[in-house]
Design a protein around this motif. Structure first.
Motif, PDB file in Angstrom:
ATOM      1  N   UNK A  12      -2.147  13.033   2.882  1.00 31.65           N
ATOM      2  CA  UNK A  12      -1.551  12.420   1.492  1.00 31.65           C
ATOM      3  C   UNK A  12      -0.259  11.147   1.687  1.00 31.65           C
ATOM      4  N   UNK A  13      -0.427  11.158   0.475  1.00 28.71           N
ATOM      5  CA  UNK A  13       0.062   9.924   0.281  1.00 28.71           C
ATOM      6  C   UNK A  13       1.175  10.039  -0.538  1.00 28.71           C
ATOM      7  N   UNK A 222       0.436   9.792  -9.673  1.00 23.53           N
ATOM      8  CA  UNK A 222      -0.964   9.668 -10.411  1.00 23.53           C
ATOM      9  C   UNK A 222      -1.437   8.590 -11.004  1.00 23.53           C
ATOM     10  N   UNK A 223      -0.077   8.325 -12.510  1.00 24.90           N
ATOM     11  CA  UNK A 223       0.026   6.508 -12.752  1.00 24.90           C
ATOM     12  C   UNK A 223      -0.623   5.582 -12.326  1.00 24.90           C
ATOM     13  N   UNK A 224      -0.276   5.668 -11.367  1.00 18.15           N
ATOM     14  CA  UNK A 224      -0.312   4.080 -10.472  1.00 18.15           C
ATOM     15  C   UNK A 224      -2.285   4.686  -9.959  1.00 18.15           C
ATOM     16  N   UNK A 225      -2.666   5.757 -10.081  1.00 19.53           N
ATOM     17  CA  UNK A 225      -4.132   5.738  -9.114  1.00 19.53           C
ATOM     18  C   UNK A 225      -4.402   5.621 -10.178  1.00 19.53           C
ATOM     19  N   UNK A 226      -4.200   5.963 -11.793  1.00 12.85           N
ATOM     20  CA  UNK A 226      -4.884   5.759 -12.656  1.00 12.85           C
ATOM     21  C   UNK A 226      -5.336   4.549 -13.097  1.00 12.85           C
ATOM     22  N   UNK A 227      -4.191   3.948 -12.364  1.00  7.49           N
ATOM     23  CA  UNK A 227      -3.918   2.341 -13.524  1.00  7.49           C
ATOM     24  C   UNK A 227      -4.547   1.174 -12.210  1.00  7.49           C
ATOM     25  N   UNK A 228      -5.166   1.986 -10.962  1.00  2.00           N
ATOM     26  CA  UNK A 228      -5.327   1.019 -10.152  1.00  2.00           C
ATOM     27  C   UNK A 228      -4.614  -0.101  -9.574  1.00  2.00           C
ATOM     28  N   UNK A 229      -2.922   0.398  -9.101  1.00  3.10           N
ATOM     29  CA  UNK A 229      -2.523  -0.503  -8.797  1.00  3.10           C
ATOM     30  C   UNK A 229      -2.024   0.182  -7.483  1.00  3.10           C
ATOM     31  N   UNK A 230      -2.669  -0.959  -7.193  1.00  2.00           N
ATOM     32  CA  UNK A 230      -2.274  -0.756  -5.108  1.00  2.00           C
ATOM     33  C   UNK A 230      -1.048  -1.551  -4.862  1.00  2.00           C
ATOM     34  N   UNK A 231      -0.184  -2.424  -5.117  1.00  3.28           N
ATOM     35  CA  UNK A 231       1.156  -2.233  -4.672  1.00  3.28           C
ATOM     36  C   UNK A 231       2.174  -1.305  -5.313  1.00  3.28           C
ATOM     37  N   UNK A 232       1.907  -0.595  -6.743  1.00  6.22           N
ATOM     38  CA  UNK A 232       3.224   0.071  -7.074  1.00  6.22           C
ATOM     39  C   UNK A 232       2.861   1.503  -6.235  1.00  6.22           C
ATOM     40  N   UNK A 233       1.090   2.010  -5.624  1.00 11.76           N
ATOM     41  CA  UNK A 233       0.886   2.663  -4.954  1.00 11.76           C
ATOM     42  C   UNK A 233       1.345   2.972  -3.380  1.00 11.76           C
ATOM     43  N   UNK A 234       1.266   1.589  -2.898  1.00 13.91           N
ATOM     44  CA  UNK A 234       1.712   1.454  -1.564  1.00 13.91           C
ATOM     45  C   UNK A 234       2.725   1.638  -1.108  1.00 13.91           C
ATOM     46  N   UNK A 235       3.988   1.428  -2.599  1.00 15.60           N
ATOM     47  CA  UNK A 235       4.916   1.255  -1.796  1.00 15.60           C
ATOM     48  C   UNK A 235       5.803   2.375  -2.493  1.00 15.60           C
ATOM     49  N   UNK A 236       5.173   3.329  -3.069  1.00 13.64           N
ATOM     50  CA  UNK A 236       5.720   5.017  -3.747  1.00 13.64           C
ATOM     51  C   UNK A 236       5.541   4.711  -1.568  1.00 13.64           C
ATOM     52  N   UNK A 237       4.394   5.290  -1.501  1.00 15.36           N
ATOM     53  CA  UNK A 237       3.499   5.844   0.223  1.00 15.36           C
ATOM     54  C   UNK A 237       4.656   5.127   1.123  1.00 15.36           C
ATOM     55  N   UNK A 238       4.816   4.173   1.340  1.00 15.18           N
ATOM     56  CA  UNK A 238       5.872   4.313   2.303  1.00 15.18           C
ATOM     57  C   UNK A 238       7.187   5.282   2.214  1.00 15.18           C
ATOM     58  N   UNK A 239       8.401   5.086   0.439  1.00 12.28           N
ATOM     59  CA  UNK A 239       9.318   5.260   0.695  1.00 12.28           C
ATOM     60  C   UNK A 239       8.514   6.707   0.744  1.00 12.28           C
ATOM     61  N   UNK A 240       7.670   7.755   0.290  1.00 14.94           N
ATOM     62  CA  UNK A 240       7.888   8.831   0.301  1.00 14.94           C
ATOM     63  C   UNK A 240       7.412   9.519   2.256  1.00 14.94           C
ATOM     64  N   UNK A 241       6.609   8.654   2.838  1.00 12.21           N
ATOM     65  CA  UNK A 241       6.073   8.547   4.346  1.00 12.21           C
ATOM     66  C   UNK A 241       8.198   9.022   5.063  1.00 12.21           C
ATOM     67  N   UNK A 288       0.442   8.523  14.257  1.00 13.87           N
ATOM     68  CA  UNK A 288      -0.561   7.023  14.211  1.00 13.87           C
ATOM     69  C   UNK A 288      -0.733   6.982  12.934  1.00 13.87           C
ATOM     70  N   UNK A 289      -0.191   6.029  12.316  1.00 12.86           N
ATOM     71  CA  UNK A 289      -0.029   5.596  10.840  1.00 12.86           C
ATOM     72  C   UNK A 289      -1.294   5.340  10.068  1.00 12.86           C
ATOM     73  N   UNK A 290      -1.140   5.853   8.786  1.00 16.83           N
ATOM     74  CA  UNK A 290      -2.870   4.676   7.978  1.00 16.83           C
ATOM     75  C   UNK A 290      -2.121   3.775   7.004  1.00 16.83           C
ATOM     76  N   UNK A 291      -3.166   2.734   7.182  1.00 18.28           N
ATOM     77  CA  UNK A 291      -2.495   1.945   6.413  1.00 18.28           C
ATOM     78  C   UNK A 291      -3.503   1.983   5.214  1.00 18.28           C
ATOM     79  N   UNK A 292      -2.370   1.556   4.138  1.00 16.99           N
ATOM     80  CA  UNK A 292      -3.281   1.315   2.179  1.00 16.99           C
ATOM     81  C   UNK A 292      -3.578   0.342   1.841  1.00 16.99           C
ATOM     82  N   UNK A 293      -5.098  -0.172   1.251  1.00 17.37           N
ATOM     83  CA  UNK A 293      -5.367  -1.735   1.434  1.00 17.37           C
ATOM     84  C   UNK A 293      -6.192  -1.570   0.462  1.00 17.37           C
TER      85      UNK A 293
END
Length: 330
Positions: A12-13, A222-241, A288-293
């Motif tokens: 889950x992201x 959904x918006x970040x993924x549609x735009x393939x914005x890795x930085x925005x998605x990564x920052x969101x993943x970290x704060x959500x976790x 166990x962390x998972x690294x988004x890249x």
């Protein structure tokens, strides 16, 4: 009356954390996940075998709540196929990654079980029906029936009929996306996810804020993924976790899934970003962390994980749908 299915786990992201209905496994908020390949669980189901139901998980006979959860899924299939008497069932399931370590092994297992059981019973292939069925075994399993990036809709109906996962983007939408799984511990969690989230729901003062925030993050994701914005998605993943784990740290009694190796890796990723390496963590209920890249930096992500003491690293790509196989486990 036998079928075998393979399903991939999902990570889950935007996390699922907490039920509003324990019996039906209905979430307080929606969630969004990435299906991970090559990690997988294979499950074979046969009806009309033996004199009583038999359940085997990773080489041992399931007992207690593990067995009960599997039988709930099988009983639901038997009820749907009421025009025929299916009889006792035998189920054998095997995964190729650690169970109860925060890597969604139960999600893959119950997704495979749902697809295999419906096929063995002669029911038609139906992603929505399989997602609803998988949810009865493990909430996050509803997101592993399909590949790519899937959203588990919270739903509103009290019977749970509108609480299932839909595929928002298939595995071909963002083929460069990578999730590097860093295993810092293969030990089974002392507190299982369902118990940890129940404790957070009932005792954490942060929980109401979590529900509101996480629901809003799904829309942004959904918006970040549609735009393939890795930085925005990564920052969101970290704060959500972080916010998910904060609900448990503030619960009574406090619950911490993080280990020294977990924190070392998280801090190392922060330093790597200062050097321009696009790496962000996410973390389910486990150490166990998972690294988004992305594909261009997955080797660097693996190197960071190993330098921080990860005993095993698995590089994952977006996985596909749960599918039927011709080779059975028994």
């Amino acid at each position: 009356m036998k079928a075998t299915a393979l399903a991939h786990p999902n990570l889950a992201l935007v996390k699922y954390w907490g039920k509003r209905d324990d019996a039906l496994i209905l979430p307080h908020q929606s969630s969004l996940s990435l299906t991970l390949s090559p990690l997988s669980v294979r499950t074979t189901v046969a009806f009309g075998v033996g004199s009583a139901d038999a359940v085997e998980l990773n080489g041992y006979v399931a007992k207690g709540s593990e067995r009960d959860r599997v039988l709930r899924v099988l009983d639901t299939v038997r009820a749907e196929a009421k025009e025929r008497s299916l009889g006792p069932a035998k189920m054998v399931s095997r995964g190729d990654f650690p169970a109860s370590a925060g890597l969604a092994s139960s999600a893959a297992g119950f997704a495979a079980l749902a697809v295999a059981a419906r096929a063995a019973a002669g029911l038609p292939a139906d992603p929505r029906a399989s997602s609803l069925l998988a949810r009865l075994g493990s909430g996050s399993a509803c997101r592993s029936v399909q590949g790519g990036l899937c959203e588990w809709m919270r739903g509103e109906r009290p019977d749970g009929s509108d609480s299932y996962a839909v595929q928002r983007f298939d595995e071909k939408h963002w083929p460069e996306l990578r999730m590097v799984v860093a295993i810092v511990s293969r030990d089974e969690k002392e507190v299982k996810s369902r118990d940890g989230m129940k404790n957070a729901v009932e005792t954490s003062p942060y929980y109401p804020a979590w529900i509101k925030d996480a629901e809003a993050e799904v829309v942004r994701a959904r918006d970040y993924i549609a735009r393939k914005d890795l930085q925005a998605l990564g920052e969101m993943c970290e704060r959500n976790a972080w916010r998910m784990h904060a609900t448990s740290l503030a619960a009574d009694p406090p619950l911490c899934y993080l280990m020294p190796g977990t924190l070392a890796l998280i801090h190392s990723l922060r330093e790597q970003r200062k050097k321009g390496v696009p790496v962000w963590f996410t973390l389910d209920a486990g150490p166990n962390p998972c690294i988004l890249t992305d594909a261009a930096h997955e080797v660097a992500a693996e190197a960071v994980a190993r330098a921080c003491g990860a005993t095993e690293v698995v590089r994952c790509v977006p996985g596909g749908d749960a599918r039927l196989l011709t080779e059975h486990l028994f």
